[in-house]
Design a protein around this motif. Sequence first.
Motif, PDB file in Angstrom:
ATOM      1  N   TYR A 251       6.716 -10.125  -7.737  1.00  0.00           N
ATOM      2  CA  TYR A 251       5.956  -8.550  -6.128  1.00  0.00           C
ATOM      3  C   TYR A 251       7.110  -7.377  -5.682  1.00  0.00           C
ATOM      4  O   TYR A 251       8.622  -7.910  -5.592  1.00  0.00           O
ATOM      5  CB  TYR A 251       5.834  -9.300  -4.944  1.00  0.00           C
ATOM      6  CG  TYR A 251       4.897 -10.301  -5.448  1.00  0.00           C
ATOM      7  CD1 TYR A 251       3.090 -10.461  -5.088  1.00  0.00           C
ATOM      8  CD2 TYR A 251       4.520 -12.177  -6.147  1.00  0.00           C
ATOM      9  CE1 TYR A 251       2.602 -10.948  -4.799  1.00  0.00           C
ATOM     10  CE2 TYR A 251       3.963 -12.548  -6.156  1.00  0.00           C
ATOM     11  CZ  TYR A 251       2.508 -12.425  -5.336  1.00  0.00           C
ATOM     12  OH  TYR A 251       1.533 -13.232  -5.959  1.00  0.00           O
ATOM     13  N   LYS A 252       6.918  -6.959  -5.327  1.00  0.00           N
ATOM     14  CA  LYS A 252       7.234  -5.515  -4.534  1.00  0.00           C
ATOM     15  C   LYS A 252       7.721  -6.511  -2.823  1.00  0.00           C
ATOM     16  O   LYS A 252       7.150  -7.079  -2.879  1.00  0.00           O
ATOM     17  CB  LYS A 252       6.673  -4.293  -4.538  1.00  0.00           C
ATOM     18  CG  LYS A 252       6.802  -3.450  -6.227  1.00  0.00           C
ATOM     19  CD  LYS A 252       7.233  -2.788  -6.475  1.00  0.00           C
ATOM     20  CE  LYS A 252       7.039  -2.350  -7.940  1.00  0.00           C
ATOM     21  NZ  LYS A 252       8.018  -1.526  -8.251  1.00  0.00           N
ATOM     22  N   THR A 253       8.262  -5.622  -2.488  1.00  0.00           N
ATOM     23  CA  THR A 253       8.616  -5.989  -0.771  1.00  0.00           C
ATOM     24  C   THR A 253       8.422  -5.012  -0.219  1.00  0.00           C
ATOM     25  O   THR A 253       9.031  -4.104  -0.574  1.00  0.00           O
ATOM     26  CB  THR A 253      10.237  -7.277  -1.271  1.00  0.00           C
ATOM     27  OG1 THR A 253       9.527  -7.428   0.345  1.00  0.00           O
ATOM     28  CG2 THR A 253      10.708  -6.153  -2.050  1.00  0.00           C
TER      29      THR A 253
ATOM     30  N   TRP B 154      -5.124  -4.107  -3.693  1.00  0.00           N
ATOM     31  CA  TRP B 154      -3.967  -4.934  -3.849  1.00  0.00           C
ATOM     32  C   TRP B 154      -3.732  -6.617  -2.774  1.00  0.00           C
ATOM     33  O   TRP B 154      -4.676  -7.076  -1.864  1.00  0.00           O
ATOM     34  CB  TRP B 154      -2.668  -4.226  -2.743  1.00  0.00           C
ATOM     35  CG  TRP B 154      -2.728  -2.811  -3.596  1.00  0.00           C
ATOM     36  CD1 TRP B 154      -3.584  -2.181  -3.410  1.00  0.00           C
ATOM     37  CD2 TRP B 154      -1.380  -2.675  -4.524  1.00  0.00           C
ATOM     38  NE1 TRP B 154      -2.760  -0.506  -3.911  1.00  0.00           N
ATOM     39  CE2 TRP B 154      -2.237  -0.941  -4.913  1.00  0.00           C
ATOM     40  CE3 TRP B 154      -0.069  -2.765  -4.682  1.00  0.00           C
ATOM     41  CZ2 TRP B 154      -1.211  -0.169  -5.167  1.00  0.00           C
ATOM     42  CZ3 TRP B 154       0.391  -2.466  -5.722  1.00  0.00           C
ATOM     43  CH2 TRP B 154      -0.119  -0.954  -6.507  1.00  0.00           C
ATOM     44  N   ARG B 155      -3.188  -7.283  -3.948  1.00  0.00           N
ATOM     45  CA  ARG B 155      -2.958  -8.451  -2.974  1.00  0.00           C
ATOM     46  C   ARG B 155      -1.701  -8.696  -2.191  1.00  0.00           C
ATOM     47  O   ARG B 155      -0.825  -8.078  -2.895  1.00  0.00           O
ATOM     48  CB  ARG B 155      -2.377  -9.901  -4.184  1.00  0.00           C
ATOM     49  CG  ARG B 155      -2.724 -10.800  -3.369  1.00  0.00           C
ATOM     50  CD  ARG B 155      -1.721 -11.857  -4.556  1.00  0.00           C
ATOM     51  NE  ARG B 155      -3.519 -12.717  -5.019  1.00  0.00           N
ATOM     52  CZ  ARG B 155      -3.975 -13.352  -6.293  1.00  0.00           C
ATOM     53  NH1 ARG B 155      -2.691 -14.529  -6.437  1.00  0.00           N
ATOM     54  NH2 ARG B 155      -5.047 -13.444  -6.840  1.00  0.00           N
ATOM     55  N   VAL B 156      -0.904  -9.135  -0.965  1.00  0.00           N
ATOM     56  CA  VAL B 156      -0.426  -8.867  -0.215  1.00  0.00           C
ATOM     57  C   VAL B 156      -0.133 -10.596   0.470  1.00  0.00           C
ATOM     58  O   VAL B 156      -1.095 -11.181   0.691  1.00  0.00           O
ATOM     59  CB  VAL B 156      -0.505  -8.095   1.180  1.00  0.00           C
ATOM     60  CG1 VAL B 156      -0.731  -6.673   0.865  1.00  0.00           C
ATOM     61  CG2 VAL B 156      -1.348  -8.466   1.881  1.00  0.00           C
ATOM     62  N   VAL B 157       0.840 -10.568   0.045  1.00  0.00           N
ATOM     63  CA  VAL B 157       1.565 -12.238   0.930  1.00  0.00           C
ATOM     64  C   VAL B 157       2.738 -12.108   1.974  1.00  0.00           C
ATOM     65  O   VAL B 157       3.734 -11.661   2.424  1.00  0.00           O
ATOM     66  CB  VAL B 157       2.282 -12.566   0.157  1.00  0.00           C
ATOM     67  CG1 VAL B 157       2.948 -13.616   0.106  1.00  0.00           C
ATOM     68  CG2 VAL B 157       1.671 -12.956  -1.555  1.00  0.00           C
ATOM     69  N   PHE B 158       2.279 -12.394   3.238  1.00  0.00           N
ATOM     70  CA  PHE B 158       3.375 -12.456   4.684  1.00  0.00           C
ATOM     71  C   PHE B 158       4.140 -13.897   4.736  1.00  0.00           C
ATOM     72  O   PHE B 158       3.011 -14.856   4.652  1.00  0.00           O
ATOM     73  CB  PHE B 158       2.071 -12.100   5.303  1.00  0.00           C
ATOM     74  CG  PHE B 158       1.794 -10.939   5.873  1.00  0.00           C
ATOM     75  CD1 PHE B 158       2.482 -10.003   6.882  1.00  0.00           C
ATOM     76  CD2 PHE B 158       1.023 -10.214   5.116  1.00  0.00           C
ATOM     77  CE1 PHE B 158       2.095  -9.167   7.294  1.00  0.00           C
ATOM     78  CE2 PHE B 158       0.891  -8.590   5.632  1.00  0.00           C
ATOM     79  CZ  PHE B 158       1.010  -7.807   6.844  1.00  0.00           C
TER      80      PHE B 158
ATOM     81  N   GLU C 145      -5.046 -20.753  -9.341  1.00  0.00           N
ATOM     82  CA  GLU C 145      -4.033 -20.413  -8.981  1.00  0.00           C
ATOM     83  C   GLU C 145      -3.185 -21.695  -8.416  1.00  0.00           C
ATOM     84  O   GLU C 145      -3.660 -22.014  -7.026  1.00  0.00           O
ATOM     85  CB  GLU C 145      -3.876 -19.115  -8.622  1.00  0.00           C
ATOM     86  CG  GLU C 145      -4.227 -18.107  -9.519  1.00  0.00           C
ATOM     87  CD  GLU C 145      -4.137 -16.433  -8.832  1.00  0.00           C
ATOM     88  OE1 GLU C 145      -2.622 -16.447  -8.266  1.00  0.00           O
ATOM     89  OE2 GLU C 145      -5.326 -15.152  -8.336  1.00  0.00           O
ATOM     90  N   THR C 146      -1.874 -21.790  -8.301  1.00  0.00           N
ATOM     91  CA  THR C 146      -1.346 -22.780  -8.222  1.00  0.00           C
ATOM     92  C   THR C 146       0.098 -21.853  -7.985  1.00  0.00           C
ATOM     93  O   THR C 146       0.836 -21.610  -8.676  1.00  0.00           O
ATOM     94  CB  THR C 146      -1.321 -23.791  -8.117  1.00  0.00           C
ATOM     95  OG1 THR C 146      -2.321 -25.026  -8.071  1.00  0.00           O
ATOM     96  CG2 THR C 146      -0.455 -25.176  -7.190  1.00  0.00           C
TER      97      THR C 146
ATOM     98  N   ASN D  16      -4.952  -6.926 -10.071  1.00  0.00           N
ATOM     99  CA  ASN D  16      -5.119  -6.972 -11.834  1.00  0.00           C
ATOM    100  C   ASN D  16      -3.478  -7.811 -12.622  1.00  0.00           C
ATOM    101  O   ASN D  16      -3.543  -7.776 -13.846  1.00  0.00           O
ATOM    102  CB  ASN D  16      -5.345  -6.018 -12.483  1.00  0.00           C
ATOM    103  CG  ASN D  16      -5.025  -5.059 -12.027  1.00  0.00           C
ATOM    104  OD1 ASN D  16      -3.714  -4.412 -12.033  1.00  0.00           O
ATOM    105  ND2 ASN D  16      -5.579  -3.394 -12.465  1.00  0.00           N
ATOM    106  N   ALA D  17      -2.241  -7.449 -11.712  1.00  0.00           N
ATOM    107  CA  ALA D  17      -1.531  -8.034 -12.232  1.00  0.00           C
ATOM    108  C   ALA D  17      -0.704  -8.484 -11.475  1.00  0.00           C
ATOM    109  O   ALA D  17       0.719  -8.293 -10.988  1.00  0.00           O
ATOM    110  CB  ALA D  17      -0.581  -6.860 -12.698  1.00  0.00           C
ATOM    111  N   VAL D  18      -0.995 -10.232 -11.218  1.00  0.00           N
ATOM    112  CA  VAL D  18      -0.492 -10.902 -10.256  1.00  0.00           C
ATOM    113  C   VAL D  18       0.713 -11.676 -11.563  1.00  0.00           C
ATOM    114  O   VAL D  18       0.370 -12.042 -12.104  1.00  0.00           O
ATOM    115  CB  VAL D  18      -1.331 -11.451  -9.993  1.00  0.00           C
ATOM    116  CG1 VAL D  18      -0.676 -12.951  -8.465  1.00  0.00           C
ATOM    117  CG2 VAL D  18      -2.389 -11.212  -9.315  1.00  0.00           C
ATOM    118  N   PRO D  19       1.933 -11.646 -10.754  1.00  0.00           N
ATOM    119  CA  PRO D  19       2.929 -12.293 -11.524  1.00  0.00           C
ATOM    120  C   PRO D  19       3.125 -13.606 -10.775  1.00  0.00           C
ATOM    121  O   PRO D  19       2.413 -13.731 -10.081  1.00  0.00           O
ATOM    122  CB  PRO D  19       4.752 -11.432 -11.262  1.00  0.00           C
ATOM    123  CG  PRO D  19       3.742 -11.236  -9.607  1.00  0.00           C
ATOM    124  CD  PRO D  19       2.311 -10.712  -9.393  1.00  0.00           C
ATOM    125  N   GLU D  20       3.933 -14.270 -11.875  1.00  0.00           N
ATOM    126  CA  GLU D  20       3.244 -15.364 -11.388  1.00  0.00           C
ATOM    127  C   GLU D  20       4.923 -16.190 -10.761  1.00  0.00           C
ATOM    128  O   GLU D  20       4.469 -17.347  -9.272  1.00  0.00           O
ATOM    129  CB  GLU D  20       4.325 -16.886 -12.709  1.00  0.00           C
ATOM    130  CG  GLU D  20       4.073 -18.179 -12.568  1.00  0.00           C
ATOM    131  CD  GLU D  20       4.699 -18.835 -13.664  1.00  0.00           C
ATOM    132  OE1 GLU D  20       4.841 -20.250 -13.858  1.00  0.00           O
ATOM    133  OE2 GLU D  20       4.646 -17.918 -15.003  1.00  0.00           O
TER     134      GLU D  20
END
Length: 762
Positions: free
Chosen positions: A198-200, A173-177, A156-157, A189-193
Amino acid sequence: MIKKSLITLLATLPMVASAQQSEGKWVTHTRFAITSTKNVIDTKDKVYNLVNNSLYSLDKNTKELTVLSNQNSLSGTLISNIYYNNDKKYLVVAYDDSNIDIVADNGKVTNIPNIKDAVMTQSRVINDITFSGDKIFVATGFGFVVINDTNMQITETRVYSYNVSSVGEVGNWRVVFLPSGQVYYCPTNAVPEWLNGYKTTTIADMQNGKVYAINNNTMLVLQDKRLAKVTMEENGDEVTFTSTSLVEAVPTNVQKTATGYLANFFAAKYYYTFDNDGATPVKKTFSAQELASCAPDGDGAVWGVNEKGFHSSTATDTYYKPEAVSLKGVPFWMGYNKITHKLYLTATSDNGVLPALSGAIFEIDKFDGASWVNANPTGTSGSQGWYWPIFDPKDSTDTYYISTRLNGQFKVTDNKVVKLLNNSNTPYVARKAAIRFDKDGNLWMVHSSLSNTVPVKVLPHDKVYSGNFTTSDWTVYPVPDVANTNSFKFNIFDISNKSMTKSFCCGDYTCPIIIWRNNPDLSKPEFESKSFSSLTATDGSTCSWIYSYAMKADLDDNILFGYDKGLVMFKATDAFNEGFAVEKVPAVEGSKIYAVEVDTLNRKWVGTGGDGLYLLSADGKTVISHYTSNNSPLLTNVIYQVCCNTDNNSVFVVTPLGVQQFFSDYSTSAEDYSNVYAYPNPVRPDFTGMVTITGLMDNSNVVIKDAKGNVVKQITSKGGYVIWDCCNAEGDRLPTGSYGVYAAQEGAEMPAEPYTKVMVIK
């Protein structure tokens, strides 16, 4: 378009790491200063420590301590951080240039250069690395990248044009800080491009948060003010995040242990342990700065690293310290003593290039060709730091003189201050002095302070040698224009051994270069001087400067003057002639010149402020070699200082990132065997390098014999020295004993007695 281009680059296969090679041999002398320790990771069999951009590995079974670098297994130089996957047993090494190495427990290194090599305008800095299953998450200045660790390829990039401080997976869950404290999340299992898919949410005080998942709904978050525990409660496709502060201090890192987690607080001198749920905190306090780690699959011992080295909680009095520079302050000044065959390396006070580091007071390390030894002298006082070490050419003891910022000059013998040169025994000025010995051993001192009535002074060698002198023993020369500033810039001063011409510049804003010559009878304060605020070149152009940094007299009575726009060269005595003009050194025109040194062939080694290291011909007109961080193992293209070891024709360089030594491919030969010696000597049991035997005539047959007269090794020199591995002809390490070195040119008889002896201790 940028995103597609990056994906193409990141899809390429990883490469096996290999160090760049260049002519000659480079050696990096690592620095081990605990104040710059970045990370410590304990594994089942090894302990890793990242300090001063150097990566050390301690084998817990053999207690062997090694350095991992681009000169053995790694592919890069400037390491920003290290991360360990406890489940898969590999170390990830991240570099300042965004290169990545993955080091398996068996030592195999896989290089993933794709982020480094990507063509893009966004920042590629690596902010954090986390692990989940077969994924390696790399948070960067542009977004993040995911590496599959089964085949070491990019899967993934995500180029978001946002700086991402950390990314990971917690349960489903994937979390991004983001550095701002904003948190984005999505199902694994449903990662957006794109990030806007994402939800925020916002979690209080999560600036620059770093993710460390501890179970399917809980993570520890390291951020700018505290260590927090964050729980996640699912409600359909929404998640509620609840944060609880665990420690109100800035965390250094969090690591897994067999019983839970360990969080280091390096600056605060303690660590906490927690259970598997991130609860039940227990605080452990250190008396000094230390980082601790405890492998999840280890024996339960906590391994720490402090200023004494690596140590285990089960053997608190046993330390394993690397062979390295130990200065806490920034290494800067160097000097090589040709009589004791030692390099002296010091920290610095402020000097116009970099400021003094708080606490870096009177530090010095010595290097004898095999070992670095900290030799901070006793008897120092004050708090201002010091500058360059110099050596009396007629003194064979372990003695150096060194200038301080405000406390005069020290004479140090055997690591003890034996003389302080101050207002009680010198025509004193309370500002740093430029000091030099001339070839006759007379000590010269130049002060550039404002309203100074004693700018230049000299102490005859008989007074220097006696150690008993007063202010009246000095000869003072009121050289014009020396005393014109009151700053602490880059005083530069040297003396030509041929004509005894002196040249000086205080280095400050547009200060002139001043050249003088004096009556050889030092009892007569007669002198002639010239002062130049600019210089005329032979091509008719004008050479002017804002700041200057380097002054060096070569073997042919030439003076080299380095400043912020280049380097010029001129015959010292020509400065007193009508129509005086200098030669520009075209190779470095426009470059900031920090250092110039001259080797035994009168070649010029030029250190620049951003263009690497140059080796120029004796006349300065031809570039023999140009070393940069791109074509050699040079750590950086900024070179603070250069120092030539005339014994083995190696060159030491000090960079902002460490000390390096380059062994050139030339050697000068002696005219006879009157000065044959070997170093290191004695050879200690832990020394695994090569002994240098120097002072030889060209094409010498060198025979090494044991105490009984048996020949154990024969070597032929191709110049003035040979190297010996302390082994016999069969390659076996020789036992403890004294070994004689005999030498003769082809056709001549070997001497009855050895020219020197080498003591080998096995």
